[in-house]
Design a protein around this motif. Structure first.
Motif, mmCIF file in Angstrom:
data_model
loop_
_atom_site.group_PDB
_atom_site.id
_atom_site.type_symbol
_atom_site.label_atom_id
_atom_site.label_comp_id
_atom_site.label_asym_id
_atom_site.label_seq_id
_atom_site.Cartn_x
_atom_site.Cartn_y
_atom_site.Cartn_z
ATOM 1 N N LEU A 161 9.759 7.094 -41.977
ATOM 2 C CA LEU A 161 9.388 7.187 -43.384
ATOM 3 C C LEU A 161 10.635 7.192 -44.269
ATOM 4 C CD1 LEU A 161 6.555 9.892 -43.169
ATOM 5 C CD2 LEU A 161 6.257 7.438 -43.501
ATOM 6 N N LEU A 162 11.618 7.980 -43.875
ATOM 7 C CA LEU A 162 12.849 8.059 -44.665
ATOM 8 C C LEU A 162 13.619 6.749 -44.676
ATOM 9 C CD1 LEU A 162 14.051 11.633 -43.623
ATOM 10 C CD2 LEU A 162 13.390 10.919 -45.936
ATOM 11 N N SER A 163 13.573 6.021 -43.573
ATOM 12 C CA SER A 163 14.336 4.770 -43.489
ATOM 13 C C SER A 163 13.841 3.742 -44.503
ATOM 14 C CB SER A 163 14.247 4.184 -42.067
ATOM 15 O OG SER A 163 12.932 3.713 -41.795
ATOM 16 N N HIS A 164 12.577 3.832 -44.909
ATOM 17 C CA HIS A 164 12.028 2.861 -45.859
ATOM 18 C C HIS A 164 12.557 3.061 -47.280
ATOM 19 C CE1 HIS A 164 9.313 1.412 -42.768
ATOM 20 N NE2 HIS A 164 8.875 0.505 -43.607
ATOM 21 N N THR A 165 13.073 4.249 -47.553
ATOM 22 C CA THR A 165 13.633 4.503 -48.887
ATOM 23 C C THR A 165 15.140 4.745 -48.834
ATOM 24 O OG1 THR A 165 13.068 6.852 -48.669
ATOM 25 C CG2 THR A 165 11.475 5.432 -49.784
#
Length: 276
Positions: A161-165
């Motif tokens: 999830l964090l990698s997408h932002t």
């Protein structure tokens, strides 16, 4: 003490989201009506009929009861915004049921309510994001976009999830920025082709609210940016989570996300798989 502490949480109506949610509903009803209905004038009377083959599309309109309740909430929200004494801010009295669960006394503008309610409300007083706050805002916006557009896949890990932002140049972040620049023009994207604002358990308006909050914080530099967004964290299979702790069952605890794992578990899907 817990219930009194929760009752001191101040909320406010988001004027921007109120305008966008109402405009979205008008857009949906206008577009579907023009595609599904036709009128003719005969003998001084107007006759309205359903175009052949459009019955299924017409069923995508909000049901009258839901629409009435949303309009009543919108009127309430508008009145709160126009009251100079409270400046759009309000509190929720809470109550406990026989099981000890806390509920708001009103289902309007309710953080526990439907998508229309949750989309409208923000915290009464915002604050500057620290590292942890920025992290959870990023997780929240990515989570609510799982399986849609450029969002992450279903049941992604926190790291995914964090990698997408992670980068402002990622396809996901660029999509969010484009939506924030033209929410109504991109309605089909954030509302899942307009289905995720009228069906039960919709998240379309919450998705738009999260998107706007993230882009605002991103433009403010991330850490240190001011936000009043309400980041929702929901338990999964709450009753089984409690049971797994009471009977100290490690396997059950893993299946209902009490114990950490690489990615979220879905006990309901496991049961469905067994039934198949």
């Amino acid at each position: 003490d817990s219930i009194n502490l929760a009752q001191r949480t101040q909320f406010r109506v988001s004027r921007r989201m109120l305008d966008l949610q109402l405009e979205s509903l008008v857009t949906l009803i206008r577009d579907y009506s023009s595609q599904c209905l036709e009128g003719r004038l005969a003998g001084g009377e107007v006759f309205v009929s359903i175009k052949e083959g459009s019955e299924e599309k017409l069923s995508s309109l909000p049901d009258p009861h839901s629409l009435e309740m949303w309009m009543r909430q919108a009127m309430c929200a508008r009145n709160i915004l126009e009251n100079d004494d409270i400046d759009g801010r309000f509190y929720h009295p809470l109550r406990m049921d026989h099981r000890g669960r806390m509920y708001t006394s009103s289902s309007w503008l309710d953080p526990q309510g439907d998508d229309f309610s949750r989309g409208l409300i923000r915290l009464g007083t915002g604050r500057a994001l620290d590292e942890e706050g920025w992290k959870w805002l990023r997780i929240s916006v990515a989570k609510i976009w799982e399986g849609l557009g450029e969002g992450p896949g279903k049941r992604s890990s926190f790291d995914e999830l964090l990698s997408h932002t992670e980068s402002p140049d990622s396809p996901f972040v660029r999509m969010l920025v484009e939506i924030a620049e033209d929410p109504i023009g991109s309605i089909d994207l954030w509302s899942e082709d307009r289905q995720d604002i009228i069906r039960a358990h919709s998240e379309g308006f919450q998705r738009l609210s999260a998107t706007l909050a993230f882009v605002d914080a991103l433009n403010g530099g991330g850490v240190g940016a001011h936000t009043d967004y309400v980041a929702v964290q929901d338990a999964s299979s709450n009753i089984y989570q409690h049971i797994s702790l009471l009977i100290r069952d490690k396997e059950m605890a893993e299946l209902v996300n009490v114990l950490e794992s690489d990615r979220p578990a879905d006990i309901y899907q496991r049961v469905a798989d067994v039934i198949k």
